[in-house]
Design a protein around this motif. Structure first.
Motif, PDB file in Angstrom:
ATOM      1  N   TYR A 146     -86.668  45.793  13.760  1.00 57.09           N
ATOM      2  CA  TYR A 146     -87.188  44.950  12.680  1.00 57.09           C
ATOM      3  C   TYR A 146     -88.347  44.100  13.196  1.00 57.09           C
ATOM      4  O   TYR A 146     -88.189  43.297  14.119  1.00 57.09           O
ATOM      5  CB  TYR A 146     -86.083  44.038  12.148  1.00 57.09           C
ATOM      6  CG  TYR A 146     -86.527  43.056  11.092  1.00 57.09           C
ATOM      7  CD1 TYR A 146     -86.939  43.491   9.844  1.00 57.09           C
ATOM      8  CD2 TYR A 146     -86.524  41.682  11.347  1.00 57.09           C
ATOM      9  CE1 TYR A 146     -87.337  42.596   8.869  1.00 57.09           C
ATOM     10  CE2 TYR A 146     -86.917  40.776  10.386  1.00 57.09           C
ATOM     11  CZ  TYR A 146     -87.328  41.241   9.141  1.00 57.09           C
ATOM     12  OH  TYR A 146     -87.731  40.337   8.180  1.00 57.09           O
ATOM     13  N   ILE A 147     -89.532  44.321  12.623  1.00 58.24           N
ATOM     14  CA  ILE A 147     -90.698  43.493  12.928  1.00 58.24           C
ATOM     15  C   ILE A 147     -91.337  43.108  11.599  1.00 58.24           C
ATOM     16  O   ILE A 147     -91.766  43.966  10.828  1.00 58.24           O
ATOM     17  CB  ILE A 147     -91.733  44.225  13.806  1.00 58.24           C
ATOM     18  CG1 ILE A 147     -91.099  44.687  15.118  1.00 58.24           C
ATOM     19  CG2 ILE A 147     -92.920  43.304  14.084  1.00 58.24           C
ATOM     20  CD1 ILE A 147     -92.072  45.394  16.045  1.00 58.24           C
ATOM     21  N   ARG A 148     -91.429  41.834  11.350  1.00 58.26           N
ATOM     22  CA  ARG A 148     -91.960  41.357  10.078  1.00 58.26           C
ATOM     23  C   ARG A 148     -93.435  41.698   9.913  1.00 58.26           C
ATOM     24  O   ARG A 148     -94.170  41.766  10.883  1.00 58.26           O
ATOM     25  CB  ARG A 148     -91.813  39.832   9.993  1.00 58.26           C
ATOM     26  CG  ARG A 148     -90.390  39.327   9.975  1.00 58.26           C
ATOM     27  CD  ARG A 148     -90.400  37.822  10.163  1.00 58.26           C
ATOM     28  NE  ARG A 148     -89.082  37.233   9.976  1.00 58.26           N
ATOM     29  CZ  ARG A 148     -88.799  35.969  10.219  1.00 58.26           C
ATOM     30  NH1 ARG A 148     -89.742  35.162  10.681  1.00 58.26           N
ATOM     31  NH2 ARG A 148     -87.579  35.501  10.024  1.00 58.26           N
ATOM     32  N   ASN A 149     -93.840  41.877   8.667  1.00 62.66           N
ATOM     33  CA  ASN A 149     -95.265  41.865   8.359  1.00 62.66           C
ATOM     34  C   ASN A 149     -95.773  40.438   8.497  1.00 62.66           C
ATOM     35  O   ASN A 149     -94.994  39.483   8.379  1.00 62.66           O
ATOM     36  CB  ASN A 149     -95.519  42.344   6.926  1.00 62.66           C
ATOM     37  CG  ASN A 149     -95.311  43.834   6.765  1.00 62.66           C
ATOM     38  OD1 ASN A 149     -95.427  44.598   7.716  1.00 62.66           O
ATOM     39  ND2 ASN A 149     -95.008  44.259   5.553  1.00 62.66           N
ATOM     40  N   SER A 150     -97.053  40.303   8.724  1.00 60.93           N
ATOM     41  CA  SER A 150     -97.629  38.961   8.822  1.00 60.93           C
ATOM     42  C   SER A 150     -98.459  38.658   7.587  1.00 60.93           C
ATOM     43  O   SER A 150     -98.915  39.559   6.878  1.00 60.93           O
ATOM     44  CB  SER A 150     -98.497  38.823  10.072  1.00 60.93           C
ATOM     45  OG  SER A 150     -99.618  39.675  10.004  1.00 60.93           O
ATOM     46  N   VAL A 151     -98.643  37.389   7.312  1.00 64.34           N
ATOM     47  CA  VAL A 151     -99.511  36.946   6.234  1.00 64.34           C
ATOM     48  C   VAL A 151    -100.586  36.046   6.844  1.00 64.34           C
ATOM     49  O   VAL A 151    -100.314  35.265   7.755  1.00 64.34           O
ATOM     50  CB  VAL A 151     -98.719  36.182   5.142  1.00 64.34           C
ATOM     51  CG1 VAL A 151     -98.063  34.930   5.697  1.00 64.34           C
ATOM     52  CG2 VAL A 151     -99.612  35.848   3.954  1.00 64.34           C
ATOM     53  N   GLU A 152    -101.812  36.219   6.372  1.00 61.30           N
ATOM     54  CA  GLU A 152    -102.933  35.435   6.894  1.00 61.30           C
ATOM     55  C   GLU A 152    -102.989  34.099   6.150  1.00 61.30           C
ATOM     56  O   GLU A 152    -103.646  33.953   5.127  1.00 61.30           O
ATOM     57  CB  GLU A 152    -104.236  36.216   6.703  1.00 61.30           C
ATOM     58  CG  GLU A 152    -104.247  37.538   7.447  1.00 61.30           C
ATOM     59  CD  GLU A 152    -105.334  38.470   6.943  1.00 61.30           C
ATOM     60  OE1 GLU A 152    -106.180  38.872   7.758  1.00 61.30           O
ATOM     61  OE2 GLU A 152    -105.326  38.796   5.748  1.00 61.30           O
ATOM     62  N   LEU A 153    -102.291  33.116   6.685  1.00 60.21           N
ATOM     63  CA  LEU A 153    -102.151  31.842   5.999  1.00 60.21           C
ATOM     64  C   LEU A 153    -103.493  31.158   5.772  1.00 60.21           C
ATOM     65  O   LEU A 153    -103.657  30.401   4.811  1.00 60.21           O
ATOM     66  CB  LEU A 153    -101.214  30.921   6.788  1.00 60.21           C
ATOM     67  CG  LEU A 153     -99.747  31.352   6.861  1.00 60.21           C
ATOM     68  CD1 LEU A 153     -98.951  30.368   7.688  1.00 60.21           C
ATOM     69  CD2 LEU A 153     -99.143  31.489   5.471  1.00 60.21           C
TER      70      LEU A 153
END
Length: 345
Positions: A146-153
């Motif tokens: 399990y590796i989360r997707n990232s969001v460009e804050l």
């Protein structure tokens, strides 16, 4: 340990159509982030035509010096890319990483079990950003990471000072999977009580736009609905920040990039209770979930947000707090650790 100059070159294999969709997909963002870390991440393919895209993928795998191939895995016809790329990559002695994205993969599995097992067994590593997919395929005997997707804050800042009342926002492709008509039907239900309510729909056409336009015309909703087409990642925040409620009407969800972006901007969200949504989000805490794909139920949830500023504030703040857990700086160490293992082999 490898130096920055001898890190693994990576060939990302999927359909990279941001030129037509307006926004980067998850793997395109990942490739950019890895290049910033000194990796040589390349993408294939950007061709819109499916046959040309597969030919391009085969050609690029043959000529690439990349030690590692990363393949996005989806169900349906897109699974052919997984099969072809993994078979060719294995024949050429390359390391293979799968990342499972397709929210419909569990439904695809029963009728394609042999194909899936044959392809998955070629992978040196299988990851997914979806706990739902993790649990499903772990149960089938696969070792999934399990590796989360990232969001460009930085592209999705939190700001609720410019919200226009009674405004709904829908951000997905016009595809039957995402049920754009349901968003329109929800607005119809709301207009009886809120005659100033409006709906903005953002996203590329993938076959369902003509039907949506026909429904709008049938109910004379042109003054109430704006169809904006594809919008780039760097412009989407303007939509999230100015609308009061975000609608997620999808039938399947393996992660929900648009949901995460909406959360980062703090727009209260109403979503179908499908796929990854109940694994990632908490009903009444940072989202409102709807048990069935029915406009009455979506409208009822929206009304709760319209009429309860306290609930809207709680959902907004908690959603942003959740989104901050998916910042690239939190995800980056996982990918560095994963690729370092490939570097040292």
């Amino acid at each position: 340990m490898s130096s920055i100059n001898d890190r693994t070159d990576i060939l990302f294999v999927s359909s990279y159509l941001s030129k037509y969709k307006g926004s980067l997909c998850v793997s395109e963002k990942l490739a950019v982030n890895l290049n910033d870390l000194g990796y040589n991440a390349q993408l294939v393919s950007r061709f819109r035509n499916r046959l040309i895209r597969i030919i391009d993928i085969i050609f690029k795998i043959f000529i690439s010096n990349a030690k590692c191939i990363h393949i996005d895995v989806y169900s349906g016809q897109a699974f052919i890319i997984t099969e072809v790329a993994s078979l060719l990559g294995k024949m050429l002695g390359k390391k293979i990483i799968f990342t499972l994205h397709g929210g419909a993969l569990p439904d695809f599995y029963p009728n394609h079990r042999k194909r899936i097992h044959r392809a998955f067994n070629r992978a040196d590593l299988i990851t997914t950003p979806s706990k739902m997919l993790l649990l499903f395929f772990n149960d089938k005997g696969f070792d999934i990471r399990y590796i989360r997707n990232s969001v460009e804050l930085e592209y999705f800042p939190f700001n609720r000072s410019t919200v226009r009342p009674f405004t709904l926002l829908w951000v997905r492709a016009f595809d039957p999977t995402y049920n754009p008509q349901l968003a329109i039907q929800t607005l119809i239900k709301l207009l009886g009580k809120y005659p100033k309510a409006t709906l903005t729909m953002v996203g590329p056409d993938k076959g369902a736009l003509p039907e949506a336009i026909e429904l709008i015309r049938e109910h004379k909703l042109e003054p109430y609905i704006q169809i904006s087409g594809p919008v780039s990642n760097r412009e989407l925040y303007k939509y999230y920040q100015t609308h009061e409620v975000f609608l997620n009407t999808t039938s399947y969800e393996s992660f929900g990039v648009a949901v995460m972006e909406a959360a980062a901007c703090g727009i209260p969200m109403v979503s179908s209770k499908v796929g990854e949504i109940p694994y990632m989000w908490t009903h009444e805490e940072n989202i409102l979930m709807v048990d069935e794909l029915k406009p009455d139920l979506f409208a009822d949830a929206v009304i709760r947000i319209f009429e309860s500023p306290g609930l809207a504030h709680k959902l907004s703040r908690n959603a942003r707090k959740k989104a901050e857990e998916f910042d690239w700086q939190c995800i980056k160490p996982k990918w560095i650790e994963l690729l370092r293992g490939f570097d040292e082999n």
